[in-house]
Scaffold this active site. Structure first.
Site, short mmCIF file in Angstrom:
data_model
loop_
_atom_site.label_atom_id
_atom_site.label_comp_id
_atom_site.label_asym_id
_atom_site.label_seq_id
_atom_site.Cartn_x
_atom_site.Cartn_y
_atom_site.Cartn_z
N ALA A 54 29.82 44.72 36.67
CA ALA A 54 29.74 44.50 35.35
C ALA A 54 31.07 43.79 34.78
O ALA A 54 30.88 43.28 33.77
CB ALA A 54 30.01 46.04 34.60
N TYR A 55 31.77 43.29 35.77
CA TYR A 55 33.09 42.34 35.33
C TYR A 55 32.52 40.98 35.19
O TYR A 55 31.82 40.34 36.24
CB TYR A 55 34.10 42.41 36.53
CG TYR A 55 34.90 43.68 36.61
CD1 TYR A 55 34.66 44.80 35.66
CD2 TYR A 55 35.32 43.90 37.65
CE1 TYR A 55 35.44 45.79 35.88
CE2 TYR A 55 36.15 45.17 37.96
CZ TYR A 55 36.04 46.04 37.02
OH TYR A 55 36.77 47.24 37.33
N SER A 56 32.35 40.58 33.73
CA SER A 56 31.87 39.36 33.47
C SER A 56 30.39 39.14 33.83
O SER A 56 30.12 38.12 34.26
CB SER A 56 32.90 38.18 33.87
OG SER A 56 33.92 38.36 33.25
N ARG A 57 29.56 40.38 33.91
CA ARG A 57 28.24 40.41 34.40
C ARG A 57 28.09 39.66 35.70
O ARG A 57 27.16 38.67 35.86
CB ARG A 57 27.48 39.59 33.04
CG ARG A 57 27.14 40.34 31.86
CD ARG A 57 26.41 41.63 32.13
NE ARG A 57 26.30 42.48 31.17
CZ ARG A 57 24.85 42.46 30.19
NH1 ARG A 57 24.07 41.53 30.74
NH2 ARG A 57 24.86 43.18 29.23
#
Length: 361
Positions: A54-57
């Site tokens: 989920a970190y910066s998709r």
């Protein structure tokens, strides 16, 4: 760098774990600069990297993958899944359906055939933990994962998962990733003791209290920082800022920056394996690495305890997990007609309105 054993896995990790949340669009969009930061941390002896899909998709994982080319075998690599990765309601959570796909997507972005630690980013009350552990067990047997862990799980959920794993012959959580800092000490009551009891390693997040323990957030002042633009409520919580104002002179008396005091505190607890640092710039990393040799005396730790008693949370991080029993009003309030200690007549219209409001919550 001294190394610690990650629970009872036998895996040796550095007391500082490099968090990759700030690499990518949310933090540092310059891939080359982010790679240089990762390389400098590795050169300093940090061998533990934590990221998440989920970190910066997914961009964070891609950056980490670039940085680890030619160095993968010397790094303990951890990632996470659970948070939404699309509009489809099944592109999130802890179901077998999603975790299998999420891991494959992470491996592709990271450019590797396995991760050393695969973690559930948050609990999923709507999913049977046996379903989740069964899926993770199969992924371990497939050679894609070396160990599994959880993040932000309440102590009761950790215990339940351990019992289910034992009863069903499934792989068990070997790690937990909870929030922990001088301002967030609640896990000292149950989570850390439970992890120690089950031989679980802990990699704690937000040891700088979401930025408050950098010294850049002061009472009555407007901070012009990258993090401030997101409007986090914990950065303006008067209770937390009051404590920061007490900690700043303590750090000055001890002859160290507040960041060094905070990091040294986080890795002092015997239940903590590693504390996650999340630098966005090279300057941030240099500052944190400069305090790696600091050891806090009992006298300083006693003064910290006097400011923030052990097992106490001062306010709440915006990103902290709140279980359904806290989030949902209906789980905290009886129907209006059942709230009194004695039998009383309740206006039917008012009762219906209260019931409707509770159901909506």
């Amino acid at each position: 760098m001294k190394y610690r054993t990650l629970g009872r896995t036998g895996i040796k990790v550095s007391p500082y774990c490099l968090g990759a949340m700030m690499f990518g669009a949310v933090g540092n969009p310059d891939h080359d600069d982010s790679v240089r930061i990762i390389h400098k941390a590795l050169d300093a002896g940090v061998n533990f990297i934590d990221t998440a899909d989920a970190y910066s998709r997914g961009e964070s994982e891609e950056i980490v993958g670039k940085a680890l080319k030619g160095r993968r075998d010397n790094v303990v690599l951890a990632t996470k899944a659970h948070l939404p990765m699309g509009d489809d309601p099944n592109q999130q959570g802890n179901s077998r359906r999603w975790l299998v796909r999420a891991l494959d997507d992470s491996l592709r972005r990271l450019g590797t055939d396995h991760v050393d630690l695969f973690q559930l980013h948050r609990p999923a009350p709507d999913t049977d933990v046996e379903e989740t552990l069964s899926a993770l067990t199969d992924l371990m047997r497939a050679g894609k994962i070396r160990a599994i862990g959880a993040s932000s799980f309440p102590a009761s959920d950790i215990v339940e998962a351990q019992w289910v794993a034992e009863r069903r012959g499934l792989q068990r959580f070997r790690t937990e990733q909870p929030p922990y800092s001088i301002l967030t000490r609640g896990i000292e009551r149950e989570v850390l003791p439970v992890c120690e009891r089950y031989g679980m390693g802990t990699l704690v997040w937000s040891p700088l209290a979401g930025g408050l323990l950098t010294g850049r957030y002061r009472k009555g002042e407007q901070a012009e920082t990258h993090r401030a633009r997101y409007g986090f409520k914990h950065l303006t919580d008067e209770r937390r800022l009051d404590v920061v104002e007490q900690l700043i002179p303590l750090a000055e008396e001890a002859g160290m920056p507040l960041t060094h005091l905070a990091m040294a505190f986080a890795i002092t607890h015997p239940g903590v394996t590693s504390a996650i640092i999340g630098p966005r710039t090279m300057e941030h990393l240099d500052n944190l690495l400069a305090g790696a040799e600091i050891t806090l005396s009992d006298a300083i730790l006693d003064r910290i305890d006097a400011i923030v008693p052990p097992g106490t949370d001062i306010g709440t991080l915006d990103m902290a997990y709140a279980p359904p029993a806290i989030q949902r009003t209906a789980l905290r309030r009886r129907p209006a007609e059942e709230r009194s200690a004695v039998a009383v007549a309740v206006d039917a219209g008012a009762a219906a309105a209260a019931a409707a409001a509770t159901a909506a919550a």
